[in-house]
Design a protein around this motif. Structure first.
Motif, PDB file in Angstrom:
ATOM      1  N   VAL A 103       3.567   6.191  -5.324  1.00  0.00           N
ATOM      2  CA  VAL A 103       3.482   6.428  -6.770  1.00  0.00           C
ATOM      3  C   VAL A 103       2.380   7.437  -7.074  1.00  0.00           C
ATOM      4  CG1 VAL A 103       3.077   5.352  -9.003  1.00  0.00           C
ATOM      5  CG2 VAL A 103       4.455   4.178  -7.299  1.00  0.00           C
ATOM      6  N   VAL A 104       1.226   7.285  -6.401  1.00  0.00           N
ATOM      7  CA  VAL A 104       0.158   8.283  -6.554  1.00  0.00           C
ATOM      8  C   VAL A 104       0.701   9.660  -6.199  1.00  0.00           C
ATOM      9  CG1 VAL A 104      -2.024   9.105  -5.569  1.00  0.00           C
ATOM     10  CG2 VAL A 104      -1.758   6.692  -6.146  1.00  0.00           C
ATOM     11  N   ASP A 122       9.106  12.494   0.642  1.00  0.00           N
ATOM     12  CA  ASP A 122       8.594  13.855   0.505  1.00  0.00           C
ATOM     13  C   ASP A 122       7.303  13.869  -0.304  1.00  0.00           C
ATOM     14  OD1 ASP A 122      11.109  16.508   0.353  1.00  0.00           O
ATOM     15  OD2 ASP A 122      10.280  15.335   1.996  1.00  0.00           O
ATOM     16  N   ASP A 123       7.299  13.087  -1.382  1.00  0.00           N
ATOM     17  CA  ASP A 123       6.098  13.013  -2.211  1.00  0.00           C
ATOM     18  C   ASP A 123       4.926  12.488  -1.396  1.00  0.00           C
ATOM     19  OD1 ASP A 123       8.113  11.941  -4.971  1.00  0.00           O
ATOM     20  OD2 ASP A 123       7.218  13.912  -4.642  1.00  0.00           O
ATOM     21  N   LEU A 124       5.186  11.467  -0.598  1.00  0.00           N
ATOM     22  CA  LEU A 124       4.134  10.876   0.235  1.00  0.00           C
ATOM     23  C   LEU A 124       3.554  11.909   1.183  1.00  0.00           C
ATOM     24  CD1 LEU A 124       5.096   7.323   1.481  1.00  0.00           C
ATOM     25  CD2 LEU A 124       2.896   8.078   0.611  1.00  0.00           C
ATOM     26  N   LEU A 125       4.443  12.673   1.795  1.00  0.00           N
ATOM     27  CA  LEU A 125       3.979  13.686   2.735  1.00  0.00           C
ATOM     28  C   LEU A 125       3.145  14.730   2.001  1.00  0.00           C
ATOM     29  CD1 LEU A 125       4.132  14.178   5.708  1.00  0.00           C
ATOM     30  CD2 LEU A 125       6.243  15.470   5.381  1.00  0.00           C
ATOM     31  N   ARG A 134       0.821  -1.208   0.000  1.00  0.00           N
ATOM     32  CA  ARG A 134       0.000   0.000   0.000  1.00  0.00           C
ATOM     33  C   ARG A 134       0.850   1.250   0.000  1.00  0.00           C
ATOM     34  NH1 ARG A 134      -4.476   0.634   4.132  1.00  0.00           N
ATOM     35  NH2 ARG A 134      -2.969  -0.317   5.536  1.00  0.00           N
ATOM     36  N   GLU A 135       1.951   1.187   0.723  1.00  0.00           N
ATOM     37  CA  GLU A 135       2.773   2.382   0.777  1.00  0.00           C
ATOM     38  C   GLU A 135       3.400   2.651  -0.574  1.00  0.00           C
ATOM     39  OE1 GLU A 135       5.044   2.898   4.475  1.00  0.00           O
ATOM     40  OE2 GLU A 135       6.511   3.937   3.205  1.00  0.00           O
ATOM     41  N   GLU A 136       3.745   1.589  -1.253  1.00  0.00           N
ATOM     42  CA  GLU A 136       4.295   1.735  -2.606  1.00  0.00           C
ATOM     43  C   GLU A 136       3.266   2.441  -3.500  1.00  0.00           C
ATOM     44  OE1 GLU A 136       5.692  -0.241  -0.599  1.00  0.00           O
ATOM     45  OE2 GLU A 136       7.644   0.134  -1.454  1.00  0.00           O
ATOM     46  N   ARG A 137       2.039   1.947  -3.435  1.00  0.00           N
ATOM     47  CA  ARG A 137       0.975   2.546  -4.259  1.00  0.00           C
ATOM     48  C   ARG A 137       0.821   4.026  -3.940  1.00  0.00           C
ATOM     49  NH1 ARG A 137      -3.474   4.510  -3.195  1.00  0.00           N
ATOM     50  NH2 ARG A 137      -5.150   4.744  -4.699  1.00  0.00           N
ATOM     51  N   LEU A 186       6.596   0.077 -10.202  1.00  0.00           N
ATOM     52  CA  LEU A 186       5.282   0.703 -10.299  1.00  0.00           C
ATOM     53  C   LEU A 186       5.361   2.104 -10.880  1.00  0.00           C
ATOM     54  CD1 LEU A 186       3.514  -0.255  -6.967  1.00  0.00           C
ATOM     55  CD2 LEU A 186       2.665  -0.696  -9.266  1.00  0.00           C
ATOM     56  N   VAL A 187       6.361   2.851 -10.469  1.00  0.00           N
ATOM     57  CA  VAL A 187       6.474   4.231 -10.921  1.00  0.00           C
ATOM     58  C   VAL A 187       6.645   4.292 -12.433  1.00  0.00           C
ATOM     59  CG1 VAL A 187       8.124   6.133 -10.997  1.00  0.00           C
ATOM     60  CG2 VAL A 187       7.249   5.370  -8.818  1.00  0.00           C
ATOM     61  N   VAL A 188       7.470   3.423 -12.963  1.00  0.00           N
ATOM     62  CA  VAL A 188       7.700   3.425 -14.412  1.00  0.00           C
ATOM     63  C   VAL A 188       6.396   3.177 -15.153  1.00  0.00           C
ATOM     64  CG1 VAL A 188       8.772   2.141 -16.296  1.00  0.00           C
ATOM     65  CG2 VAL A 188      10.118   2.752 -14.286  1.00  0.00           C
TER      66      VAL A 188
END
Lengths: 414, 124
Positions: free
Chosen positions: A18-19, A105-108, A12-15, A59-61
């Motif tokens: 990427v979001v 940082d993106d997650l935050l 989930r954290e990976e998802r 996932l990011v790619v």
């Protein structure tokens, strides 16, 4: 709770990361979520073929290319492609060559976006559950006791607002950062409270919501490692969720705190919570969530309810009252003071709140009154308060438990 | 990004707390606000508006021009003025909105301008 598959939960954290990344690059949360729809299919493949070395990079790619395709095919005016920030483009100038890294940082930033004050408070909770925690829309709708179509519409509107209203997606600094962090914590705390209150359910507790609160609190604590309040909130979530297995009897009745079988409490969550509590203090002034966590710890560390240190709990409540002088917080304090110093002292805390009349529709207030009046021997008045509380309790199992139990554990929480 | 700040006053709040601010101080507050926006380089436009008693509304219905006395809608809150500002993002606009002199006795709606071919900017 609609179960996310085991592997899906693990990633989930990976998802979310990427979001978050695609949101950061495009300002469009809906686009970001659509781009990671490949996630579920990817996870299925991983179950068969094994997990790649770096799931996030994988996932990011995939998601980034999908997002770019969407932008190019969708937008005739060419404006959206401009919105893809050019600051990090490679020398060829082709965004497809420049796959963003999904960072903490993106997650935050994603969490901040979902909890932005320009969005309504309920929408913030729904959006955080949907976009950060990855809960399916249908499930979020159920938790809000709302038709799925209505919830879907609200979420679409909120994401449109994020995109079209120019919400700042950068992490703020100084005072603004503190305010935004407070908004995030508020959302997580609401999720936890909703889990324990289980207003939309026939079961004593919304296990899924409590678990989500823990997951979100762990994430935020990890992303803000020096923040004592983030740690405090994590402690509160861990210790509250630790009690989940004891909240329901074998027959589905709600079991309130004083009556719970403590051998059913989750020892690992308690150990983790107590550890975070101890290591986070570091000689600093505690915040309100840290104090709430400390209060929860006083219950968690005691195997026998009779050994509860109410004096210590009352002292913690008094410290909490300085930071949170509101009447709702005072209700819990009244019960603790009543246990530590006798019902008269507890009633003295409650009287001004009752007289002010602002919490007439607040079940815990009447439950606390019933508790203290019964302890003071005023049985008739206590019965009246208990009846009033029962009228206001939404969850049927809680209402039944409150009606049956002599002990007044509803007021001291479960 | 451009944002319109719609400034309103809420007459039901005028006595809560009691208005003791003299009229010329209120005007001063607005003069300073406009100056601050200009000094920050973000002011595109801004005006105070005469009251709704001198508003007139025009519509065309069934091919007839209709002119009515008063604002387009009866509201509790009164539109008293506006600023059009150009800032980095919503958060910046909200920060400026929070500084408006009328926030205690009225409200400031912050609305993003929709860019497009019909906008002022597009006219060059």
């Amino acid at each position: 709770m609609v179960a996310l598959g085991q592997l899906e939960r693990t990633f989930r954290e990976e998802r979310a990361a990427v979001v978050a990344t695609i949101l950061g690059r495009t300002g469009d949360l809906q686009l970001a979520e659509d781009a990671v729809q490949a996630f579920a299919a990817a996870v299925v493949r991983w179950e068969a073929d094994g997990v790649p070395q770096s799931p996030r990079a994988w996932l990011v790619v995939v998601a980034w290319r999908r997002a770019l395709d969407r932008i190019r095919s969708h937008d005739a005016r060419g404006q959206r492609e401009e919105r893809v920030t050019g600051s990090q483009l490679t020398p060829t100038g082709d965004p497809a060559d420049d796959v963003p890294g999904a960072t903490d940082d993106d997650l935050l930033k994603l969490i901040f976006a979902c909890c932005h004050p320009a969005l309504g408070p309920e929408v913030r909770v729904a959006l955080t559950l949907r976009s950060v925690a990855g809960i399916p829309t249908a499930e979020v709708a159920r938790l809000f006791v709302m038709p799925e179509a209505t919830m879907a519409q609200r979420l679409v509107r909120a994401k449109r607002k994020i995109r079209d209203t120019g919400l700042r997606l950068e992490i703020p600094e100084g005072q603004a950062l503190q305010e935004r962090l407070e908004a995030v914590r508020s959302v997580i705390h609401l999720v936890l409270t909703a889990g324990v209150t289980a207003g939309g359910s026939d079961l004593p507790v919304e296990v899924g919501l409590c678990a989500e609160a823990v997951w979100l609190a762990r994430l935020v604590a990890r992303l803000t490692p020096d923040d004592i309040e983030s740690a405090g909130l994590l402690v509160l979530c861990l210790l509250t969720h630790a009690r989940t297995p004891a909240r329901a009897s074998a027959t589905g009745r709600a079991v309130l705190l004083a009556d719970q079988d403590r051998t059913h409490w989750d020892a690992d969550l308690i150990a983790e919570g107590l550890d975070v509590l101890a290591t986070s203090r570091r000689g600093r002034l505690p915040g309100s969530y840290w104090l709430e966590g400390a209060i929860a710890a006083e219950h968690a560390r005691v195997a026998d309810v009779a050994r509860t240190d109410w004096t210590r709990i009352a002292a913690l409540h008094r410290a909490l009252a300085i930071l949170r002088p509101d009447p709702v917080t005072a209700v819990a304090r009244a019960v603790a003071v009543g246990r530590a110093e006798g019902p008269a002292a507890g009633l003295a805390v409650l009287r001004p709140i009752v007289d002010a009349g602002t919490l007439q529709a607040h079940a815990p207030l009447h439950a606390a009154m019933a508790d203290l009046l019964a302890a003071a021997g005023e049985d008739a008045a206590a019965a009246g308060a208990r009846a009033r509380a029962a009228e206001l309790i939404v969850n049927p199992t809680h209402r039944r438990a409150f009606g049956c139990e002599n002990s007044s554990s509803v007021s001291s929480g479960a | 990004m451009r944002y319109l700040l719609l400034l309103t006053s809420d007459p039901s709040r005028l006595d809560d707390p009691p208005q003791v601010t003299p009229e010329d101080q209120v005007i001063n507050d607005w003069v300073e606000m406009t100056r601050a926006l200009a000094d920050a380089g973000i002011l595109v436009a801004g005006e105070a508006l005469e009251g709704r008693d001198v508003a007139t509304t025009v519509r065309r219905r069934h091919d007839q021009r209709l002119v009515t006395d008063g604002p387009f809608a009866e509201t509790t809150e009164l539109l008293i003025g506006y600023y059009l500002i150009d800032v980095a993002d919503l958060d910046a606009a909200l920060a400026w909105a929070a500084r408006m002199p009328n926030v205690t006795w009225g409200s400031v709606e912050v609305r993003p301008v929709r860019p497009g071919p019909a906008s002022t900017e597009a006219m060059g």
